[in-house]
Design an enzyme around this catalytic site. Structure first.
Site: not given
Length: 387
Positions: A70-72, A74
């Site tokens: 997921y947002s890791t 980014k």
């Protein structure tokens, strides 16, 4: 609660506390399967994995297993933008429209690239309802964001761009480099470092993917971000997380894994995260491979957004594409540590003062109103005890 499984991998004797905490996570937090990795001065000191890849606990976690983080993701996307700055192909203070002319509408003509990275652009969501399949369609998302009017005056506040961050920064990378974000990350970052990280997973790697296990419903006294999101389906918060309206179960489909969703669908393991962050922790270079200049890293970790988030009911701090410790949630004792966490629990970060990098990837998603999962923070705390 889970029984303690066999812990596999390697761990320097100096970091034995990390092994013990990793084992304890299975009984304390109900861990199913996970990996944790740490480097110091570019050298791997912890590379452990344990548990099971399935909820029935019939398939042991493999050394080369990877999972959606997921947002890791980014931070990996942000590194691509910073590499283009180092190459002289991108100016963070230039208008986005210099690279992406179609962006110059709806009051965004002068919006600088920097505000895409520090979550101040006012573009956390698309207001018009999009079809579910748009999440897999790069051009559809880029066109929708180019047409979107900012939800607030750009630069006046910050708010977490949960999904849009990836398409916004990714489209600038694509225009400036001529490559898709996933291809640029592979060619310029992951492959040179030998990091097992992917944004847009090839079919050849599909057999190594561990499905994510969705979090159980929260208890009566437990904070529930999903409930907050769905209180008002028309709100900016709801649009940010569920427009396009794809189900959480989509993360375990080939369609999700194959797409490039640079804010949310990186696939890697702890070793892969720690490898990328090792370069960030050591001045931008490791084993003769330079990813970024030291000066660029110093700029990237400078705090540019701080305070109550315009979307999340949390205090957030951001540098140029990276999460920073807040007064409430600290990655570690050193204030210059920087990285990113992901929904469900994954975490990767670099500490340039300790020359240390950290990665944690799991399949048992946990939910809560926090930026950094307690399982990951317990492991990070153990690392610092050993330094």
């Amino acid at each position: 609660m889970s029984a303690q499984p066999n812990i596999e991998g390697t761990c320097d004797a100096r970091f034995e506390v990390v092994r013990r905490v990793f084992a304890d996570n299975f009984s304390t937090f109900g861990e199913t399967g996970a990996s944790v990795a740490v480097t110091v001065e570019g050298r791997t000191v912890v590379d452990l994995w344990a548990g099971w890849e399935d909820q029935a606990r019939t398939r042991p976690w493999r050394r080369d297993a990877i999972a959606n983080v997921y947002s890791t993701t980014k931070a990996m996307t942000a590194i691509c933008a910073h590499r283009l700055v180092d190459q002289g192909k991108l100016d963070l203070d230039a208008p986005v429209a210099r690279y992406w002319p179609e962006f110059a509408q709806a009051g965004k003509e002068t919006l600088p690239v920097r505000q895409l990275l520090n979550h101040r652009a006012g573009l956390p969501a698309v207001s018009d309802l999009l079809p579910p399949e748009a999440v897999y369609q790069w051009d559809a998302m880029a066109q929708a964001l180019a047409a979107q009017e900012p939800w607030w005056q750009p630069g006046s506040r910050h708010g977490y761009h949960a999904l849009t961050f990836g398409w916004l920064v990714g489209e600038v990378v694509r225009r400036a480099s001529g490559k898709s974000l996933g291809a640029f990350f592979r060619d310029e970052v992951a492959a040179p470092l030998g990091a097992d990280c992917h944004i847009g997973l090839p079919q050849s790697e599909e057999a190594r993917v561990v499905p994510l296990l969705l979090p159980p419903p929260p208890g009566p006294d437990q904070a529930d971000l999903l409930a907050e999101i769905l209180k008002d389906p028309q709100s900016m918060l709801a649009r940010a997380f569920v427009n396009p309206p794809f189900p959480l179960e989509a993360v375990n489909t080939r369609e999700w894994r194959a797409a490039e969703i640079p804010a949310a669908n990186g696939h890697t393991n702890a070793r892969g995260l720690a490898t990328v962050y090792a370069a960030m922790a050591c001045g931008g270079e490791i084993d003769g491979v330079r990813v970024l200049r030291r000066e660029r890293i110093e700029q990237a970790l400078r705090m540019e957004s701080d305070g109550p988030d315009a979307l999340l009911p949390l205090h957030t701090r951001f540098g140029q594409g990276f999460m920073l410790s807040t007064p409430v949630e600290k990655i570690g004792p050193n204030p210059r540590a920087f990285g990113h966490g992901g929904m469900g629990g994954s975490l990767g970060f670099a500490d340039p003062d300790a020359h240390m990098s950290f990665g944690y990837v799991m399949n048992e998603m946990h939910a809560g109103l926090w930026l950094f999962d307690p399982r990951a923070l317990a492991l990070a705390e153990a690392v610092y005890q050993c330094l």
